[in-house]
Motif scaffolding. Structure first.
Motif, PDB file in Angstrom:
ATOM      1  N   GLU A   1       0.824  -1.203   0.000  1.00  0.00           N
ATOM      2  CA  GLU A   1       0.000   0.000   0.000  1.00  0.00           C
ATOM      3  C   GLU A   1       0.862   1.259   0.000  1.00  0.00           C
ATOM      4  O   GLU A   1       0.522   2.258  -0.648  1.00  0.00           O
ATOM      5  CB  GLU A   1      -0.941   0.005   1.209  1.00  0.00           C
ATOM      6  CG  GLU A   1      -2.150  -0.911   1.062  1.00  0.00           C
ATOM      7  CD  GLU A   1      -2.998  -0.581  -0.161  1.00  0.00           C
ATOM      8  OE1 GLU A   1      -3.271   0.628  -0.387  1.00  0.00           O
ATOM      9  OE2 GLU A   1      -3.363  -1.506  -0.897  1.00  0.00           O
ATOM     10  N   GLU A   2       1.975   1.208   0.717  1.00  0.00           N
ATOM     11  CA  GLU A   2       2.898   2.353   0.715  1.00  0.00           C
ATOM     12  C   GLU A   2       3.493   2.552  -0.680  1.00  0.00           C
ATOM     13  O   GLU A   2       3.633   3.680  -1.158  1.00  0.00           O
ATOM     14  CB  GLU A   2       4.013   2.123   1.740  1.00  0.00           C
ATOM     15  CG  GLU A   2       3.560   2.106   3.185  1.00  0.00           C
ATOM     16  CD  GLU A   2       3.071   3.469   3.646  1.00  0.00           C
ATOM     17  OE1 GLU A   2       3.615   4.488   3.168  1.00  0.00           O
ATOM     18  OE2 GLU A   2       2.149   3.519   4.474  1.00  0.00           O
ATOM     19  N   ILE A   3       3.846   1.453  -1.335  1.00  0.00           N
ATOM     20  CA  ILE A   3       4.383   1.540  -2.694  1.00  0.00           C
ATOM     21  C   ILE A   3       3.340   2.123  -3.637  1.00  0.00           C
ATOM     22  O   ILE A   3       3.638   3.008  -4.455  1.00  0.00           O
ATOM     23  CB  ILE A   3       4.818   0.145  -3.182  1.00  0.00           C
ATOM     24  CG1 ILE A   3       5.946  -0.405  -2.322  1.00  0.00           C
ATOM     25  CG2 ILE A   3       5.260   0.205  -4.657  1.00  0.00           C
ATOM     26  CD1 ILE A   3       6.267  -1.866  -2.591  1.00  0.00           C
ATOM     27  N   LYS A   4       2.112   1.657  -3.519  1.00  0.00           N
ATOM     28  CA  LYS A   4       1.035   2.149  -4.387  1.00  0.00           C
ATOM     29  C   LYS A   4       0.811   3.649  -4.187  1.00  0.00           C
ATOM     30  O   LYS A   4       0.576   4.379  -5.152  1.00  0.00           O
ATOM     31  CB  LYS A   4      -0.264   1.390  -4.097  1.00  0.00           C
ATOM     32  CG  LYS A   4      -0.297  -0.040  -4.602  1.00  0.00           C
ATOM     33  CD  LYS A   4      -1.624  -0.701  -4.254  1.00  0.00           C
ATOM     34  CE  LYS A   4      -1.711  -2.102  -4.791  1.00  0.00           C
ATOM     35  NZ  LYS A   4      -3.005  -2.759  -4.428  1.00  0.00           N
ATOM     36  N   THR A   5       0.876   4.104  -2.942  1.00  0.00           N
ATOM     37  CA  THR A   5       0.684   5.527  -2.667  1.00  0.00           C
ATOM     38  C   THR A   5       1.753   6.361  -3.358  1.00  0.00           C
ATOM     39  O   THR A   5       1.455   7.391  -3.989  1.00  0.00           O
ATOM     40  CB  THR A   5       0.703   5.783  -1.151  1.00  0.00           C
ATOM     41  OG1 THR A   5      -0.384   5.073  -0.535  1.00  0.00           O
ATOM     42  CG2 THR A   5       0.561   7.269  -0.847  1.00  0.00           C
ATOM     43  N   LEU A   6       3.000   5.925  -3.255  1.00  0.00           N
ATOM     44  CA  LEU A   6       4.096   6.626  -3.929  1.00  0.00           C
ATOM     45  C   LEU A   6       3.912   6.589  -5.440  1.00  0.00           C
ATOM     46  O   LEU A   6       4.052   7.615  -6.130  1.00  0.00           O
ATOM     47  CB  LEU A   6       5.439   5.987  -3.562  1.00  0.00           C
ATOM     48  CG  LEU A   6       5.880   6.087  -2.101  1.00  0.00           C
ATOM     49  CD1 LEU A   6       7.128   5.239  -1.877  1.00  0.00           C
ATOM     50  CD2 LEU A   6       6.141   7.528  -1.702  1.00  0.00           C
ATOM     51  N   TYR A   7       3.583   5.425  -5.958  1.00  0.00           N
ATOM     52  CA  TYR A   7       3.443   5.247  -7.411  1.00  0.00           C
ATOM     53  C   TYR A   7       2.290   6.082  -7.962  1.00  0.00           C
ATOM     54  O   TYR A   7       2.430   6.756  -8.989  1.00  0.00           O
ATOM     55  CB  TYR A   7       3.225   3.762  -7.721  1.00  0.00           C
ATOM     56  CG  TYR A   7       3.256   3.451  -9.199  1.00  0.00           C
ATOM     57  CD1 TYR A   7       4.448   3.139  -9.834  1.00  0.00           C
ATOM     58  CD2 TYR A   7       2.090   3.468  -9.961  1.00  0.00           C
ATOM     59  CE1 TYR A   7       4.483   2.853 -11.194  1.00  0.00           C
ATOM     60  CE2 TYR A   7       2.109   3.196 -11.311  1.00  0.00           C
ATOM     61  CZ  TYR A   7       3.309   2.887 -11.924  1.00  0.00           C
ATOM     62  OH  TYR A   7       3.330   2.620 -13.273  1.00  0.00           O
ATOM     63  N   ASP A   8       1.171   6.039  -7.265  1.00  0.00           N
ATOM     64  CA  ASP A   8       0.003   6.806  -7.724  1.00  0.00           C
ATOM     65  C   ASP A   8       0.282   8.308  -7.685  1.00  0.00           C
ATOM     66  O   ASP A   8      -0.202   9.061  -8.534  1.00  0.00           O
ATOM     67  CB  ASP A   8      -1.215   6.479  -6.858  1.00  0.00           C
ATOM     68  CG  ASP A   8      -1.736   5.065  -7.097  1.00  0.00           C
ATOM     69  OD1 ASP A   8      -1.352   4.456  -8.114  1.00  0.00           O
ATOM     70  OD2 ASP A   8      -2.521   4.572  -6.263  1.00  0.00           O
ATOM     71  N   GLY A   9       1.069   8.744  -6.697  1.00  0.00           N
ATOM     72  CA  GLY A   9       1.428  10.155  -6.637  1.00  0.00           C
ATOM     73  C   GLY A   9       2.252  10.593  -7.833  1.00  0.00           C
ATOM     74  O   GLY A   9       2.034  11.668  -8.402  1.00  0.00           O
ATOM     75  N   LEU A  10       3.186   9.731  -8.254  1.00  0.00           N
ATOM     76  CA  LEU A  10       3.993  10.040  -9.434  1.00  0.00           C
ATOM     77  C   LEU A  10       3.142  10.019 -10.704  1.00  0.00           C
ATOM     78  O   LEU A  10       3.340  10.833 -11.613  1.00  0.00           O
ATOM     79  CB  LEU A  10       5.139   9.036  -9.555  1.00  0.00           C
ATOM     80  CG  LEU A  10       6.263   9.196  -8.528  1.00  0.00           C
ATOM     81  CD1 LEU A  10       7.171   7.974  -8.531  1.00  0.00           C
ATOM     82  CD2 LEU A  10       7.058  10.461  -8.798  1.00  0.00           C
ATOM     83  N   THR A  11       2.182   9.104 -10.761  1.00  0.00           N
ATOM     84  CA  THR A  11       1.293   9.033 -11.927  1.00  0.00           C
ATOM     85  C   THR A  11       0.422  10.273 -12.031  1.00  0.00           C
ATOM     86  O   THR A  11       0.246  10.849 -13.107  1.00  0.00           O
ATOM     87  CB  THR A  11       0.395   7.783 -11.842  1.00  0.00           C
ATOM     88  OG1 THR A  11       1.215   6.612 -11.826  1.00  0.00           O
ATOM     89  CG2 THR A  11      -0.558   7.709 -13.026  1.00  0.00           C
ATOM     90  N   GLU A  12      -0.113  10.709 -10.900  1.00  0.00           N
ATOM     91  CA  GLU A  12      -1.051  11.826 -10.896  1.00  0.00           C
ATOM     92  C   GLU A  12      -0.367  13.181 -11.058  1.00  0.00           C
ATOM     93  O   GLU A  12      -0.851  14.052 -11.788  1.00  0.00           O
ATOM     94  CB  GLU A  12      -1.856  11.816  -9.602  1.00  0.00           C
ATOM     95  CG  GLU A  12      -2.899  12.926  -9.515  1.00  0.00           C
ATOM     96  CD  GLU A  12      -3.718  12.859  -8.245  1.00  0.00           C
ATOM     97  OE1 GLU A  12      -4.557  13.775  -8.047  1.00  0.00           O
ATOM     98  OE2 GLU A  12      -3.536  11.918  -7.442  1.00  0.00           O
ATOM     99  N   HIS A  13       0.785  13.352 -10.398  1.00  0.00           N
ATOM    100  CA  HIS A  13       1.393  14.676 -10.332  1.00  0.00           C
ATOM    101  C   HIS A  13       2.665  14.826 -11.162  1.00  0.00           C
ATOM    102  O   HIS A  13       3.048  15.947 -11.492  1.00  0.00           O
ATOM    103  CB  HIS A  13       1.704  15.027  -8.875  1.00  0.00           C
ATOM    104  CG  HIS A  13       0.517  14.968  -7.977  1.00  0.00           C
ATOM    105  ND1 HIS A  13      -0.567  15.815  -8.104  1.00  0.00           N
ATOM    106  CD2 HIS A  13       0.220  14.141  -6.937  1.00  0.00           C
ATOM    107  CE1 HIS A  13      -1.467  15.526  -7.176  1.00  0.00           C
ATOM    108  NE2 HIS A  13      -1.018  14.510  -6.459  1.00  0.00           N
ATOM    109  N   GLY A  14       3.339  13.710 -11.474  1.00  0.00           N
ATOM    110  CA  GLY A  14       4.584  13.799 -12.215  1.00  0.00           C
ATOM    111  C   GLY A  14       5.772  14.060 -11.301  1.00  0.00           C
ATOM    112  O   GLY A  14       5.618  14.503 -10.156  1.00  0.00           O
ATOM    113  N   GLU A  15       6.962  13.794 -11.830  1.00  0.00           N
ATOM    114  CA  GLU A  15       8.167  13.897 -10.997  1.00  0.00           C
ATOM    115  C   GLU A  15       8.386  15.302 -10.457  1.00  0.00           C
ATOM    116  O   GLU A  15       8.669  15.482  -9.265  1.00  0.00           O
ATOM    117  CB  GLU A  15       9.401  13.484 -11.815  1.00  0.00           C
ATOM    118  CG  GLU A  15      10.695  13.614 -11.028  1.00  0.00           C
ATOM    119  CD  GLU A  15      11.913  13.742 -11.916  1.00  0.00           C
ATOM    120  OE1 GLU A  15      12.979  14.104 -11.382  1.00  0.00           O
ATOM    121  OE2 GLU A  15      11.801  13.498 -13.132  1.00  0.00           O
TER     122      GLU A  15
END
Length: 265
Positions: A226-240
């Motif tokens: 779940e922690e990984i998904k939160t980080l990944y989804d943040g990068l998907t939604e907002h970009g680096e």
């Protein structure tokens, strides 16, 4: 990402017919010796490849503890994920790799580089014994929550229990890692070189359990994932760039808060 056309992967082979004894020498080396010059040579070459072709960049690599037993927990899309994870830390990160990879001549590179085998399709306690021996020497291990690579370009629905078992049995620090963009790395033959971002999350430790049940292991694996998904989804939604800006803003806020609460000299 799952809707984009991805290059095909070879069919997975889940059972290695070679006997367990074949792999004993690889485990013995990993249990008694650290990676040698081969690790640094491979790291240098693969890092140059990652930086130049995939413009690999990281966020929050300072969250990786500089010492002590450590489990890095990334998602898994590409054969390059091992090298993306290890490129931004000076620690020598050890990896479990499927036993089918241990064939001449590359098995020499793997074992001297600190890689050790896991026999998929079987309960391979040898791999866990080796992992524990590395962690007992304050080493660092990367272990994928999802097990094998995603074939769809999307995160798995659920984690495998193995990483939860290792985290509970060892009491090692766990750092979740999101690798964003690597799903299309295998499209290099089509001339596609995606930008890859690696974000390291906050480290945490689970209370040690000597013999965790499968249910306990699964629960911890799910929490890590779940922690990984939160980080990944943040990068998907907002970009680096936006994620990096938010991280910097959070650091500044934390420093200012620390100054306000610090006692006067």
């Amino acid at each position: 990402m799952s809707g984009e056309k991805l290059a095909s992967m070879k069919d997975q082979v889940y059972r290695d017919e070679r006997p367990q004894e074949y792999f004993a020498r690889f485990h013995e080396r990993s249990r008694t010796r650290d990676p040698d010059w081969v690790y640094e040579a491979v790291r240098m070459m693969t890092s140059m490849y990652a930086f130049s072709f995939f413009r690999a960049r990281c966020i929050s690599s300072e969250k990786v503890p500089a010492s002590g037993p450590l489990i890095l927990a990334p998602n898994h899309f590409s054969f390059m994920d091992h090298f993306f994870v290890g490129a931004f830390t000076r620690r020598k990160v050890r990896f479990m790799a499927k036993s089918q990879m241990f064939k001449p001549p590359l098995q020499w590179i793997y074992t001297h580089g600190g890689v050790f085998p896991v026999r998929r399709g079987a309960r391979d306690d040898d791999a866990f014994i080796t992992a524990h021996s590395v962690l007992a020497r304050d080493g660092a291990i990367a272990m994928y929550c999802e097990g094998g690579r995603s074939r769809t370009g999307a995160l798995a629905e659920r984690a495998k229990p193995g990483i939860g078992r290792l985290a509970l049995e060892s009491g090692a620090t766990v750092v979740p890692v999101a690798i964003h963009g690597s799903a299309k790395v295998r499209n290099w033959k089509r001339g596609q070189f995606p930008k890859v971002t690696i974000q390291y999350g906050d480290p945490f430790v689970f209370e040690r359990v000597e013999s965790p049940t499968r249910a306990q292991s699964q629960l911890v694996s799910d929490e890590i994932f779940e922690e990984i998904k939160t980080l990944y989804d943040g990068l998907t939604e907002h970009g680096e760039s936006r994620v990096r800006a938010r991280v910097r803003a959070a650091r500044r806020a934390a420093r200012q808060a620390a100054k306000r609460t610090a006692p006067a000299a």
